[in-house]
Structure formats: structure tokens, C-alpha cells
Write an enzyme that holds these catalytic residues in place. Structure first.
Site, PDB file in Angstrom:
ATOM      1  N   ALA A 102       0.692  -1.236  -0.110  1.00  0.00           N
ATOM      2  CA  ALA A 102       0.039  -0.126  -0.006  1.00  0.00           C
ATOM      3  C   ALA A 102       0.952   1.237  -0.231  1.00  0.00           C
ATOM      4  CB  ALA A 102      -0.749   0.095   1.189  1.00  0.00           C
ATOM      5  N   LYS A 103       0.354   2.247  -0.125  1.00  0.00           N
ATOM      6  CA  LYS A 103       1.157   3.693  -0.094  1.00  0.00           C
ATOM      7  C   LYS A 103      -0.023   4.769   0.090  1.00  0.00           C
ATOM      8  CE  LYS A 103       5.300   4.941  -0.429  1.00  0.00           C
ATOM      9  NZ  LYS A 103       6.623   4.024   0.048  1.00  0.00           N
ATOM     10  N   GLY A 104       0.391   5.802   1.038  1.00  0.00           N
ATOM     11  CA  GLY A 104      -0.731   6.786   1.150  1.00  0.00           C
ATOM     12  C   GLY A 104       0.152   8.112   0.973  1.00  0.00           C
TER      13      GLY A 104
END
Ligand code: NAD
Length: 417
Positions: A102-104
Site C-alpha cells: 500500500a502507499k498513502g
């Protein structure tokens, strides 16, 4: 494959074909599981009202909970986060971690926001994500523009809604459920990957010349370790330019001088702290005739236009995605080995995983246990990578994709998805 950048799409397609993966599963592996985008409006310290955009891209959850950094930067956007989230999935899979990718991020400039503003942004970001993150769901970590302090705020804000759960985020301060060794882990891992690759290539690291782009967290720790291991770090850089010294830069004193400066605010540039060095441009650094080049600063710095100028004997990707598709293929065509980011900079996510494990058990391991745990895992990944590169007769990046896709595909099949 919306979630995958042009460079990785090529290697992913090759892995799909080799494993004869059906179209439905290709879609599943290639695209995001979920993308969340929201508004973050708040009153700033100076009384002005400001709106920022927040995102979390969750790419793959088949091997375990989503895992990936939280970035605060003016260039943050959904498509860029998609690439980075997918890249995390390949990294966790290659390194045999029971985690997905994931990445935010938040589109903001942390350099112009006060500490209170950044804390408020973080608290609201956590509130907006609500039940979509958690120790068994999605575990963020620091990335560009965020640090241990941000993770401490994150942990606190999550606890207000869900009860005290340190394992919701990694990269926390050691004094607040963090782990020993996290800060230096990525750079230390880059140095280890460099020495493993050098050994395989028959390059003696003692006295070998190394040029490193960057002198931030990853680059400075990698430089320090490589210099301690006997390599000659002849060049490093930052956004203000590069420095070169043929007999090796005094990296330990350079790092100490920069670390003394305040964390937020003006830090001395590498040119201010490199005694006896001559200035170079960033482009000149990338074209140095050295044994090893380590781009460890930002993305997409070696592309089809400048790849021909690279004269290094080997390239180790310290940063995420420092080579574009064109850059990568051009180096491969010339037979220059490239140690891919998913292998070279995996030390950070491995130690994040070790932090998560400690938090879930309520234990604290010694610095030595953590460092040994990281080194063992990186050595195991490297052995597997070399075996697959030999067996499949391909480069290291293709081998990394072949391993990652096979592991994710197996998990999908076993889940009966
Ligand atoms: P950082 O912000 O500490 O350092 C970035 C460095 O890049 C700084 O020295 C900055 O001056 C330099 N820089 C910026 N623009 C430049 C330019 N145009 N030319 C040359 N240098 C430039 O960031 P970091 O944590 O060291 O991360 C570096 C890279 O490694 C990023 O791609 C990041 O995603 C990746 N990465 C970081 C970690 C981690 O644990 N920190 C883990 C995995 C991957």
C-alpha cells in the site's frame, strides 16, 4: 494494469507469461484492491483555512495486511501512489514477508507547515481512514516528508478511536513502541545488498569506488556503512548539487555535521560539510566512472536520455523507482547489472515488519537481534533472487518479479479467490 508504472508493467507482463497466469488473475495482481481519496480541510496555525488532498492506495492483500509508507509532499497524487503501492507488494512478496502492499499520502509541503499543522493533518488523515487501517488491515510507515514524530501522532490518533494498538503503524520513536535499528535500516540494507552483489560480481569492496546520489536518510546511512566496510565513497549529493573527492569523502564527519542541524529548517548542504571536495552537478555524479552507482534520493533520475552516460560497473537502486523503463532497459542492454529497489532498499520494510512483530507480542528486541534479523532475511532474498535469475536466465529485476508474482499467485489460488 492501471496501478503499475511503465517500467514495472514490462517485467510484470513477462512474469505473467512465464507463469501462464490467466487474464482474471492478471487484473487482480496488476490493479489496486482499493483507493481512498478525501479532503482534509483545517485551520492552520496562522488562522488561515487550508484544504489538502489525502489518499491511501491499497494494492494487494493476498499475502497479509497492506503495508506501505505515508508521504507528505506537494507532488503526491493518486497515480503516483498507485505505482508506489504496487511496488510495495512486489517488495513484501520478494522478501517473504506476510504482508501486502500500500502507499498513502497528503498533497502538502511539510517544509512550510508548522509542527501543529502537521500534527492536525495527521490526526485528520487517521480519522478519515477510520476502519480501513489497523494492525491486521493496513499498517503505514514513514516515507518522504514524514518521520518518527508523525508516526507517534498517527499511533496516538488511532488509539483515540480504536484503543491502544501500537502495531497500527511502524517507524515510531524507540521511546514509544518503536524498534531499535529502524532509522538506519534502509541504508544499512542498501550497503548489505551492495556488498552481496559485489561479491557475486567478483568486485572487492575494499577500496572500490562508490558514487551515491542523495545524502538523506537512506543515502547517508548507506554511505556510512559502505565507508566503514572499506569502500571509497567518492561522491554524494543533495538537491543543491554534488561533491566529489577521489580519495573518498569524510562521510562520517559530513553526516555528523548535518545531523547536528535542526530537523526542520535549513540543513547545511553537502557542499557546506564536505572538506576538501570539489563540486559536481547531479548529472556529473550519475556519469562518474565508478565501480558502484547508488541512486538513493528520488524517483526517475536515470532515463533513456541519460542512461548511456552511466559508466558505473553496477547500479544499486537505493531509492524507489530511480530508473525509468527506458533507463532500465538501456542499462540491461549494455550488460550493466542493476540491483532492483525491491531488493536493495528492502531493509526498511523488513525492520518495519520486525517492529510490527514486536508490537504484537509486546516485546522489545535488542538492536543486535533486529540487525541480525534484517541481515538474515536480506541474505535469504538475495540467494533466492540469484537462483531464479540463473534458472530463468534473466536480470535481477525480472527475477524479482518472477518470484513476487509466483508467491502472490499461489496465495490467490490457495485462498480460492
Ligand atoms: P530523504 O528525504 O531523507 O532524502 C532524500 C535526499 O534526496 C536528500 O538528501 C535530498 O537533498 C536529496 N535530493 C532531493 N532532490 C534531489 C535531486 N534533484 N538530486 C539529488 N538529490 C536530491 O529521503 P529518504 O528517506 O532518504 O528516501 C530516499 C529514497 O529512498 C526515496 O525514493 C524513498 O521512497 C526511498 N526509500 C526510503 C526508505 C526509508 O526507510 N527512508 C525505505 C525504502 C525506500
Amino acid at each position: 494494469m492501471d496501478g503499475v508504472n511503465a517500467r514495472d508493467a514490462h517485467y510484470l507482463e513477462q512474469a505473467f507469461s512465464r507463469l501462464e497466469i490467466c487474464d482474471d488473475t492478471r487484473e487482480l495482481i496488476g490493479g489496486s484492491y482499493r483507493e481512498i481519496e478525501f479532503d482534509l480541510t483545517l485551520e492552520l496555525d496562522d488562522g488561515q483555512r487550508a484544504s489538502f488532498r489525502g489518499y491511501r492506495v491499497q494494492h494487494d492483500r493476498n499475502l497479509g495486511p497492506f503495508k506501505g509508507g505515508l508521504r507528505y509532499h506537494p507532488d503526491v497524487d493518486r497515480s503516483h501512489l498507485r505505482e508506489l503501492a504496487a511496488s510495495m507488494s512486489w517488495k513484501t512478496a520478494l522478501n517473504d514477508l506476510p504482508l501486502g502492499g500500500a502507499k498513502g499520502g497528503v498533497t502538502c509541503d511539510p517544509r512550510v507547515l508548522s509542527k501543529r499543522d502537521l500534527r492536525e493533518v495527521t490526526r485528520r488523515y487517521v480519522a478519515r481512514l477510520g476502519n480501513m487501517i489497523g494492525p491486521e488491515l493496513d499498517i503505514p510507515a514513514p516515507d518522504m516528508g514524514t518521520d518518527e514524530e508523525t508516526m507517534a501522532w498517527f499511533y496516538d490518533a488511532y488509539g483515540l478511536q480504536h484503543g491502544d494498538q501500537p502495531a497500527v503503524v511502524t517507524g515510531k520513536p524507540v521511546a514509544l513502541h518503536g524498534t531499535y535499528g529502524r532509522r538506519a535500516a534502509t541504508g544499512e540494507g542498501v550497503a548489505l545488498a551492495t556488498s552481496l552483489a559485489a561479491e557475486r560480481r567478483g568486485i572487492d569492496l575494499q577500496g572500490a569506488t562508490v558514487a551515491i546520489q542523495g545524502f538523506g536518510n537512506v543515502a547517508s546511512h548507506a554511505a556510512l556503512r559502505l565507508a566503514e566496510d572499506g569502500a571509497r565513497v567518492v561522491a554524494v549529493s543533495d538537491s543543491g548539487g554534488a561533491v566529489y573527492r577521489s580519495d573518498g569523502l569524510p562521510v562520517a564527519s559530513m553526516k555528523a555535521l548535518r545531523d547536528e542541524a535542526p530537523r526542520r529548517g535549513d540543513r547545511p548542504s553537502v557542499r557546506d560539510v564536505a572538506e576538501g571536495a570539489e563540486p559536481l552537478t547531479s548529472a556529473e555524479l550519475l556519469a562518474l566512472d565508478v565501480d558502484v552507482l547508488v541512486p538513493a534520493a528520488i524517483e526517475h533520475v536515470i532515463d533513456e536520455d541519460n542512461a548511456d552516460a552511466v559508466r558505473a560497473g553496477m547500479v544499486v537502486e537505493g531509492a524507489n523507482l530511480p530508473l525509468t523503463a527506458g533507463g532500465s532497459r538501456s542499462l540491461e542492454a549494455r550488460g550493466v547489472p542493476v540491483i532492483p529497489d525491491v531488493m536493495a532498499n528492502a531493509g526498511g520494510v523488513i525492520v518495519s515488519y520486525l517492529e510490527w512483530v514486536q508490537n504484537r507480542q509486546g516485546l522489545r528486541w535488542s538492536a543486535e537481534q533486529v540487525t541480525d534479523g534484517m541481515a538474515q532475511r536480506m541474505r535469504a532474498s538475495w540467494r533466492t533472487l540469484c537462483d531464479v535469475a540463473d534458472a530463468d536466465d534473466c536480470g535481477y529485476r525480472q527475477a524479482a518479479f518472477n518470484i513476487a508474482v509466483e508467491r502472490i499467485n499461489t496465495a490467490i489460488a490457495l485462498r480460492g479467490v
